[in-house]
Design an enzyme around this catalytic site. Structure first.
Site, PDB file in Angstrom:
ATOM      1  CG  ASN A 166      -4.777   2.607   5.236  1.00 61.34           C
ATOM      2  OD1 ASN A 166      -5.757   2.338   5.917  1.00 61.34           O
ATOM      3  ND2 ASN A 166      -3.655   3.066   5.779  1.00 61.34           N
ATOM      4  CG  ASP A 219       3.852   5.147   4.866  1.00 64.49           C
ATOM      5  OD1 ASP A 219       3.369   4.329   4.074  1.00 64.49           O
ATOM      6  OD2 ASP A 219       4.208   4.845   6.016  1.00 64.49           O
TER       7      ASP A 219
END
Length: 403
Positions: free
Chosen positions: A100, A175
């Site tokens: 990420n 998330d």
């Protein structure tokens, strides 16, 4: 165990916080060897204090445990040339890179999509990001509160119109839902590689995850009917879809979408047989026309019994309804227990802790949960697997490449 679908798959995880690490944890649950590459100072998520489950807890940091269970952790300074070379050696053994880091950071490390797929053509290259890989916000930092909840419209749609400020989301909602999508994309890419021999670039953004979750509202907007947040029970024409307050201030949710199918049985269960033949409520059209009267009857009826009494009364009704439960009630919910939706992590010292097992099961069994690693716990072990001697490992330590 025979449910380890990803046995033999090595995942290198270059990520921090929650979104992408949770995807790695899901792959580890099903047998992948997930090598978590952390900075020498560790993932900042390890230091987050929240709700008594982070560093403010008296025991295990459960936030970190949930996001990193079943992995191995190595600490590596990628700011050094030798550290980047060591990462390359690690990637040479990998099936998947999951990250990420933002595009600019990946490019600085020589890990941009074009470069990495050229050097490691069989590696599945999976990225989780806030806003997508193109456009003006591609390199903008994005957490779920910003990219998913705020930018993605979720906060707006769930905020009642009479509030001065948007409601706050619960921890890491975007998330964890995005992580499931990313794990699915990786699984699909590994299947495609089996067919083609080449890796695939997989992308999941928190923004896209929000839009997917709000698909019904997006479709309404596309049709020229911008959806509006609602408060209370909402504006459904069907009074048998919505929540009703019990005598003790709790709520029961009715979801009788096929209301004509359930109306008679429902009236009999609650001992209100006279409502079945009431011309105001005889079918869906009549109940819609007389919605306020029907709602008033049901509100009055639900106010006569407590939450627990209503659960008993409705327990034999073969219709879609549910008690509106508090999260702590899920811990003892017989349905949760019967399906193994909470699992135990056992530690070597005889202690342990409980975590949600996740939404996927194979052969009617949840995954066997394993503990999360300490920061850099497996650095030396992994280097030995790569063929390093203790002398070379000591040299890396002296150079500050590893702790």
């Amino acid at each position: 165990m025979d449910t380890e679908a990803f046995a033999g798959v090595r995942v290198v995880e270059l990520a921090q916080w929650v979104f992408v690490p949770v995807a790695g944890a899901l792959l580890a649950d099903w047998g992948a060897d997930v090598i978590r590459v952390e900075r020498p100072e560790g993932d900042p998520y390890r230091r987050l204090a929240t709700q008594g489950i982070g560093t403010d807890s008296e025991g295990v940091n459960l936030s970190v445990a949930l996001a990193n269970r079943g992995k191995r952790s190595i600490a590596l300074d990628l700011r050094t040339e030798r550290g980047r070379e060591l990462l390359d050696e690690t990637l040479a053994t990998a099936d998947v890179l999951i990250t990420n880091l933002r595009p600019a950071a990946l490019d600085r490390l020589g890990l941009g999509a074009d470069e990495l797929t050229r050097r490691f053509p069989r590696v599945v290259y999976a990225r989780g990001h806030g806003f997508g890989t193109r456009g003006p916000d591609a390199d903008k930092p994005g957490y779920d509160s910003s990219a998913f909840w705020a930018h993605g419209g979720v906060g707006h749609m769930l905020t009642p119109p009479d509030r001065d400020y948007p409601i706050s989301q619960r921890g890491a909602m975007g998330d964890r839902s995005g992580a499931v999508a990313l794990a699915f994309g990786i699984a699909a890419a590994l299947l495609r590689r089996q067919q083609t021999g080449r890796g695939t670039v997989v992308d999941v953004s928190l923004l896209a995850s929000a839009m997917w979750m709000l698909s019904s509202d997006v479709l309404a907007a596309l049709a020229g009917h911008p959806p509006q947040p609602v408060s209370g029970r909402g504006s459904s024409v069907n009074p048998l879809v919505g929540s009703y307050r019990t005598k003790d201030g709790r709520h029961i949710q009715l979801v009788f979408l096929e209301s004509d199918r359930y109306w008679g049985d429902f009236c009999r269960v609650i001992n209100r047989d006279e409502l079945i033949g009431d011309p105001r409520f005889t079918d869906l059209a009549a109940r819609a026309e007389n919605r306020e009267a029907c709602v008033a009857e049901l509100e009055s009826e639900f106010a006569t019994r407590t939450f627990d009494e209503w659960k008993r009364v409705l327990s034999d009704l073969d219709a879609p309804w549910a008690p509106v439960q508090a999260v702590e009630e899920l811990l003892d919910d017989p349905q949760v227990a019967a399906n193994g939706y909470l699992g135990r992590v056992e530690l070597d010292d005889g202690r342990g802790y409980t975590l949600p097992t996740g939404p996927v099961q194979f052969d009617e069994r949840p995954p066997t949960l394993r503990r999360a690693p300490e920061h850099g716990e497996h650095t030396e072990e992994f280097l030995l697997e790569l063929g390093y001697s203790w002398e070379r490992i000591a040299e890396l330590q002296d150079a500050g490449v590893i702790p």
